[in-house]
Design an enzyme around this catalytic site. Structure first.
Site, mmCIF file in Angstrom:
data_model
loop_
_atom_site.group_PDB
_atom_site.id
_atom_site.type_symbol
_atom_site.label_atom_id
_atom_site.label_comp_id
_atom_site.label_asym_id
_atom_site.label_seq_id
_atom_site.Cartn_x
_atom_site.Cartn_y
_atom_site.Cartn_z
ATOM 1 C CE1 TYR A 142 33.235 51.498 0.610
ATOM 2 C CE2 TYR A 142 33.032 53.816 1.103
ATOM 3 C CZ TYR A 142 32.779 52.744 0.277
ATOM 4 O OH TYR A 142 32.080 52.927 -0.873
ATOM 5 C CG ASP A 224 18.633 44.713 -5.267
ATOM 6 O OD1 ASP A 224 18.130 45.149 -4.204
ATOM 7 O OD2 ASP A 224 18.604 43.512 -5.568
ATOM 8 C CG ASP A 248 30.734 56.074 -2.053
ATOM 9 O OD1 ASP A 248 30.568 57.161 -2.604
ATOM 10 O OD2 ASP A 248 31.818 55.469 -2.044
ATOM 11 C CG ASP A 252 28.711 59.715 -6.520
ATOM 12 O OD1 ASP A 252 28.640 60.502 -5.555
ATOM 13 O OD2 ASP A 252 29.767 59.477 -7.132
#
Ligand code: NAD
Length: 356
Positions: A142, A224, A248, A252
């Site tokens: 980011y 993964d 991130d 979630d």
């Protein structure tokens, strides 16, 4: 000890859940004899309407002078649309207030009484879910440079850069090891070391640091695989530590295991004493239920518990709040609409206080 905090309720249900969280804080602080010095300040649309900006200088000053920031939520989608992306409250207020805070902790707990709200089958969650996810918040994809789109259509190209220094990796892994040490002593370090150079450095660093924490069981997992294992064996995770982008996405995914976004608290922490730690429930302003006393306050109440533990060292008070919340959730009698109940935000708050 004085609990000296900046209180920023913000928009939508931020106002209701922070009011609930403050009631619980007042209750627990009174019991422990700790005075509260709470300074309220405007943020988000609440601030734009009064001062023309989502993060007024007066709010920054209040935050700078406090020991912790207790934050509700900002943003109202219909009004956000009227502003360019860079001026929207989430961008302006959140990014600014979290600057320098590199560790984002999200505590995902599924109390057994709420098992039916977890999207997974009963046998997969019988042992209960209690995971602390630690996401690196200030580095990685980011923020890495170069970043941007160049050239002219149809021959444009885009680049993002994932970059981490060893120092950045060490400081977040330290939070991971120290957190695991205070919990069930299992740390899962998530990376993509089979492909990415940043992950190879991450894994090497984690392995080396593991020698200093012989009491913590360290496992490495590719991202993964981690996304699969969260659904296959969520009860086996204790602490997960990972870089910004992976964190991130995984946080979630993990948040959904406990059945409602309204249940999950979070903390943003750093190691620079001049940067004020930031605490918020993970949900947004939920304009669809705002102002109706329908919001689930548990995420905000548990956020106060994190604040008491991490900033003020008041572990006993933090545990009392957590126990009160789990009693109410396990009894499953006083629940808000997101959990299939009919209770109001104030009913749940009163039930938590009574259960403490
Ligand atoms: N940190 C923040 O301030 C933050 C985080 C996320 C979204 N937002 C902003 O909030 C606004 C709304 O975003 P959204 O709708 O995508 O996400 P949201 O989290 O506000 O709501 C998503 C859904 O979950 C429900 N929900 C959320 N919290 C709840 C609670 N405590 N109790 C019961 N139900 C709850 C809502 O009713 C809604 O149906 C947007 O402007 C967004 O930008 C802010």
């Amino acid at each position: 000890m004085t609990i000296d905090i900046a209180v920023l309720p913000g928009d939508g249900i931020g106002v209701e859940v922070i009011a609930a969280a403050m009631k619980v804080l007042e209750h627990v602080a009174r019991g422990g004899g700790h005075p509260i010095q709470a300074t309220y300040a405007d943020v988000g649309w609440a601030a734009i309407d009064k001062h023309g900006t989502a993060l007024p200088a007066a709010t920054r000053d209040v935050c700078r002078r406090s020991k912790a920031i207790l934050f509700g939520a900002v943003g109202l989608p219909d009004r956000d649309k009227t502003l360019p992306q860079a001026q929207r409250p989430e961008r302006v207020a959140l990014l600014e207030l979290r600057k320098g805070l590199f560790a984002n902790l999200r505590h995902v707990v599924l109390p057994p009484g709420l098992a039916e709200h977890c999207p997974l089958k009963a046998h997969l969650i019988a042992a209960g879910i209690d995971i602390m996810i630690i996401r690196e918040l200030t580095g990685g994809l980011y923020y890495g440079k170069p970043q941007g789109i160049s050239g002219d259509a149809p021959n444009r190209a885009a680049v993002d850069t994932m970059a981490y220094s060893e120092k950045e990796i060490v400081r977040i892994l330290k939070v991971g090891f120290e957190t695991a040490r205070k919990r069930r002593r299992r740390l899962t370090s998530v990376d993509k070391a089979n492909i990415l150079a940043t992950s190879q450095l991450w894994r090497e660093t984690a392995t080396a640091m593991g020698a200093d924490y012989p009491d913590v069981q360290l496992e490495h997992m590719y991202v993964d695989n981690a996304s699969m294992q969260l659904l296959r064996r969520p009860t086996e995770f204790d602490v997960i530590v990972t870089e910004n982008t992976f964190g991130d996405i995984l946080s979630d995914e993990a948040s959904m295991l406990c059945g409602s976004i309204g249940l999950v608290p979070s903390a943003c922490l750093g190691d620079d004493p001049s940067v004020v730690p930031f605490y918020e429930p993970i949900h947004g302003s939920a304009p669809d239920i705002a102002g109706q006393n329908k919001a689930n306050p548990i995420g905000a109440i548990l956020t106060v518990a994190m604040m008491l533990r991490y900033t003020f060292g008041l572990n006993q008070e933090a545990t009392a709040i957590e126990k009160g919340c789990s009693k109410v959730l396990n009894a499953a009698k006083v629940l808000t609409g997101d959990l299939g109940g009919k209770a109001s935000c104030s009913d749940v708050t009163a039930a938590v206080i009574a259960a403490m």
